[in-house]
Scaffold this active site. Structure first.
Site: not given
Ligand SMILES: Cc1ncc(C[n+]2csc(CCOP(=O)(O)OP(=O)(O)O)c2C)c(N)n1
Ligand SMILES: Cc1ncc(C[n+]2csc(CCOP(=O)(O)OP(=O)(O)O)c2C)c(N)n1
Ligand SMILES: [Mg+2]
Ligand SMILES: [Mg+2]
Lengths: 326, 362, 326, 362
Positions: D258, D262, D271
């Protein structure tokens, strides 16, 4: 004594409780290095280290479930759900274990834990980030459900929640998080769970609310006094369950009129229980139908329309007039 | 750039020491103290007989639904036997033998399955968690509790039991991952008894073994003959050792068989054949372990029958005090006793309503 | 026409709907070979085969989630949760997707699914097997919540649920499952979701209930008539959400007295919403406080004490007398 | 009885074809039609520029929170490009490039992230599911929907995208297992972009790769260089082929990064280091693929700049109609439009309350 936002006030409570009690431990997604997506846990990792401020994998069920286990061992975990809309993945851990371990073991095992979660609308967020579903927790025997309304009571209630011998679900309003500052004493302060407070003395009508809805309720009360000369008692519940019905039922016995305000969907919402208590304890004094100003029986819309979903001053004022003119 | 195979050690092993014909692999045979061997057999026997007694009590309509353990005594006692007193046992709902090994009171087991919450009481020093009925949902708190034990530098190890069906639950996944990431001192013992009620192991997952699921978390996994007391004991010993020395969790798959009904509400004829059940009865862990001890001359015929009498008596005593405690049981108001440390005022009123409503309720 | 238990009646509905519509598909734990732990799905596998009667792995979230996906594709899945106490593992799939897909896609994707689950006490079961938590679903916008009370309406409501274009959570009372038989026509029959019914004409007091509590309510009504000459209207809600308040609010306007009976825990329970509707639509006609006879604010005890937890005829009669003598 | 290693094939592979220096492994180079190659590049470019435009709109306070895709264009377009029109795309919340490839309207994307539910509308024939925000929770319905597609003998294949963080969720586990047990035609594409907000891949799981998690379900897994368009395309092609021919699901781990925040609410400096970000910018999939096409002489400098103008215009058109549609947007009563097929009477009253309350609400 210094002015703090709710975020700073909660952060202060966490700092002081972790300082005072080595068994207080924090876990959740992004609570450590990042300090939480709202910065509520900022600085805790530096002060108390990785073992006590735990950045977990992305898994709500084990965040809550592991917190249950830590509590069973005697620690005082404070778990964070990043948003209340994602706490449902852990719902079974709260209903089936956090709420039941004490009973299941006849008091042999207890679960002194807190699950903090931002709730509610008003910050132009994405889907699932603006819900207000306190009923899921308030209707679950064995859980306590707390929703502070201002920086100061957020701090003092969180302190009580952390020290409580039983599991507490702690909703924090994103709308209030940074909305205003309030004097919050540097010295330790706590406020008992299960106790409501009267925020405003009136006598003509009783308003019952909590959390983010306290502000519009107070604005409505001011407006009513200015424009209509109507004086409202405003009761801030603070704890949703166990519900303290003493102040609002007493107030309604005096005013004969009550309006309940919450952001949660209307049907089977918190107002139902508050109305039930009013009927059970104030029925003979009621001079008009109780009114409720609530969210709607629809999912929270995306942010262009969320202000129309969430009760506002106009709707509260209208409801008060309706019950007074009924 | 290239196309190449990835090696994902830790590797995966299968372990069998005492096979169904009673043959022992002497290179692998663990060195277990004679008294411990006898205690293990006694616990297996007691559990088997207690299981039978509960079934007959159920038949007499004197007891509610429960989950028999018949056939899984080696998986449970063999694994639990490696634990120290300070260690923790996290049962699911079919671990009576392991719980008995740890010292759970028989009369309390009877009380729970006859609908008395009182049976849930567990002597704190036993370090046994309450029974967990929602499948797989105890793994997260097992992981969290042992995180806390590690945090407190207690050198305690946890052992959590669950079934083949439980490996399909999200909680299994989240807890295994959490335990591995934080190197929690917890041993995951999967009793693969081939069935999740009517769903066979093959339908539960397409994976060749359940043990290999550990590799998804960078956790060592091992599959053992779950009816082989020695194999279970050895694998569990290694895993507990690893956990205690700070090297984190292990998953052990015990290949065993539920020889009885799923619960007393179940009818296996709906989904499996008597043939299958008979084939597995040849692998009965109790017979196998008894023969082993007899070969080692640790168990004379006299000893065997005196043990039978001993456990019968122990069970009868439990049944007697169970009956007594039912008579003495408190009234319905007891349902409010442990909801919270302090009961809210309106819940107190609910409790007191029983008293008002008088005798029929007290 | 022949007499059937609720189990047989539901089984009939499933058979006929699967016969009539090849898109109806069943999935859950032990629903196939075993015919369901209560035998509700008995015989379906033989008639419709493995592809349409699916024994799934032991995983509630994907059972409900996969059903959502099947519905998105145009099938009409009927998912079973073996007991409502284990449905919480799938709660987020219902709240976050089943209930929201229609809105999220502006009607482009819809979720015509049913999630069946046995609920409630009275069968001397283990922990987690006797709960009554309809509020979790009734308070969730986008879900429909149905609780039949007898074999015949269980059959006709399930037919409607399967044909409904939106997700329906369908609670089946274990206490009623085999309790009695009722004439259930062999020919197709359906009853509209969102419609309550008046089961008993009285005029002196209004009883509002549903599901397993209908029987004790009716017994109480008979006893009151015999012993006190008090005649009760008894309203059977059948659908909890969307709630049909027309019959019970009208009845209460006539009787001036109402008693609400449910098995669910008291606080923040279904009675709250029913009382709210009564206040909103019948307030001026109420002659005494509304009464509620409910489960308690404690987890359902193990079976030796469950009868004391669940409302019984005595408690209902007492509540009626209380409101009439208030 | 013995102690022996278990072989748990299917095996696990790593694939890289076009490396960051632009070197191509000609043995592995997929044979892709020139026009398709150009379309893929155009979509990458459009997505990148659209991402940038959304960020600037956000900067101007004209748009809410969204999740930029910068750096993940190859993982998304490379995978989605193998799908046929009838196939299904199951996005999470960071798959704009894949959605654009499938034909999602830019203006609708803008509408959603400016808080208009109207943006959620998707032309039915596009076979794109709505964005899913609860991490990992779309995998179960993806598995179920493709079960239905198989049941209907449609020969459609599904492709579901999710992140490294999502692999920790119980729903990932339950859906992978379900898909494998029923051999559902679904390809699981994990975009391992190294971060789940502030949590690094290493903290998410102790497993060496994420791809190996597939083995827990007896499912083939492969790890590919996610910034390598050719590797992603080849791996996805094989997986879709396997699915379509009835051989069930595959998990593909795309190792990518990424490159941006975020979401617009995030501050990466909390971080991760700028160094890390710079190192990964050398691996930028857009540059890498452009160089590849230039070497192949499929892309002249003129073509490159004309493409830039083309996509700029396309984006500007979308912004224009987005502005127009905001002005025309319906009032708040629209929040009730798609709650149910038929709105209950009392919900109708709630909706109508807006009209009564007059202008401020309409
Ligand atoms: C069930 C849930 N928990 C927490 C969140 C908050 N949240 C949104 S994106 C994210 C991180 C997701 O990481 P990843 O699966 O690696 O996807 P990326 O954002 O890196 O594309 C979090 C914790 C959420 N949307 N859904
Ligand atoms: C979450 C959950 N779903 C369903 C059930 C009902 N149920 C009880 S035991 C069981 C099968 C468990 O199989 P397995 O994990 O192999 O353990 P075993 O019964 O074979 O010991 C099921 C489906 C439950 N108790 N919990
Ligand atoms: Mg099993
Ligand atoms: Mg990521």
């Amino acid at each position: 004594m210094s002015k703090r936002t709710m975020i700073e006030a909660i952060n202060l409570a966490l700092h002081q409780e972790m300082e005072n009690d080595g068994d207080v431990i924090i876990l959740g997604e992004d609570v450590g290095v990042d300090g939480g997506v709202f910065r509520v846990t900022d600085g805790l990792l530096d002060s108390y280290g990785e073992e006590r401020v735990i950045d977990t994998p992305l898994a709500e069920s084990v965040i809550v479930g592991a917190a249950v286990g830590m509590a069973l061992y005697g620690l005082k975990p404070v778990a964070e759900m990043q948003f209340s809309g994602f706490s449902y993945m852990a719902f079974h851990q709260l209903e089936s274990h956090a709420a039941r371990m004490r009973g299941r073991s006849l008091g042999g095992f207890t679960v002194p834990m807190v699950v903090r979660m931002p709730y509610g609308g008003g910050v132009r967020a994405l889907e699932h980030h603006s819900e207000s579903r306190e009923v899921y927790y308030a209707h679950t025997p064995g859980l306590k459900m707390v929703i502070p309304s201002t920086p100061r009571n957020a701090r003092s209630l969180l302190v009580s929640a952390i020290r409580d011998p039983d599991p507490v679900v702690f909703f924090e309003s994103k709308a209030v998080y940074r909305a205003f500052r309030e004097e919050v004493p540097d010295d330790e302060e706590s406020f008992p769970i299960g106790q409501s407070r009267k925020v405003r003395e009136g006598g003509d009508v009783t308003m019952v609310t909590y959390g983010a809805m306290l502000q519009p309720a107070l604005e409505a009360a001011d407006q009513l006094e200015k424009e209509e000369g109507v004086k409202a008692d405003v009761i801030d519940l603070l704890t949703i369950s166990p519900l303290d019905d003493s102040l609002f039922t007493e107030s309604a016995r005096n005013t004969g009129h009550a309006v309940i305000i919450h952001e949660a969907p209307r049907s089977f919402g918190p107002a139902g229980e508050i109305m039930a208590r009013l009927i059970e304890k104030s029925f003979w004094y009621l001079e008009a139908p109780l009114e409720r100003v609530t969210g709607f029986d629809a999912p929270m819309p995306l942010y262009q329309r969320e202000e129309m979903y969430i009760p506002d001053t106009d709707r509260i004022v209208a409801a008060v007039k309706k019950t007074l003119n009924a | 750039m290239a196309r190449e195979t990835i090696d994902i050690a830790p590797s995966l092993e299968y372990l069998s020491i005492l096979d169904e014909d009673g043959e022992v692999d002497s290179d692998l045979e663990p060195d277990i103290d004679d008294d411990l061997l006898k205690d293990m057999y006694r616990c297996m026997l007691l559990s088997r007989r207690f299981d039978e007694r509960m079934l007959s009590l159920h038949g007499e309509g004197r007891m509610g639904t429960f989950a028999p353990i018949k056939g899984q005594e080696a998986s449970q006692v063999g694994a639990a036997a490696v634990l120290q007193e300070k260690d923790w046992l996290f049962p699911s709902f079919r671990e009576m033998a392991a719980e008995i090994w740890r010292g759970k009171k028989l009369e309390n087991i009877l009380l729970v399955y006859t609908g008395y919450n009182e049976g849930g009481e567990i002597p704190p020093e036993k370090h046994i968690l309450p029974v967990c009925i929602p499948v797989g949902s105890h793994l997260p708190y097992a992981a969290g509790m042992m995180y806390a034990a590690k945090f407190k530098k207690s050198e305690e190890v946890g052992m959590v039991f669950f079934g083949d069906g439980a490996t399909s639950e999200g909680d299994f996944h989240e807890a295994m991952n959490f335990a591995a990431v934080f190197q929690v001192p917890l041993v995951f013992v999967c009793q693969n008894n081939q069935w999740a009620i009517s769903v066979p192991r093959s339908r539960q997952s397409r994976s060749k073994t359940l043990a290999q699921k550990a590799l998804a978390y960078g956790m060592p996994g091992i599959q053992v003959d779950g009816n082989d007391m020695l194999a279970v004991y050895s694998a569990a010993g290694e895993a507990v050792e690893r956990a205690r020395s700070g090297d984190g969790p292990t998953m052990i798959e015990c290949v065993t068989y539920r020889m009885s009904v799923h619960t007393t509400a179940d009818d296996p004829r709906k989904y499996r054949s008597e043939d299958e059940e008979e084939q597995w009865s040849e692998k009965d862990p109790l017979d196998r372990f008894r023969n082993y001890l007899q070969k080692k001359e640790l168990l004379s015929d006299e000893k065997i029958s005196s043990l039978e009498e001993e456990v019968e008596k122990q069970i009868q005593d439990a049944v007697d005090s169970w009956e007594k405690r039912q008579e003495e049981a408190a009234g319905p108001a007891a349902m409010f006793d442990h909801v919270f440390a302090q009961l809210p005022s309106y819940t107190k009123e609910q409790r007191d309503s029983f008293k008002e409503e008088g005798s029929s309720h007290e």
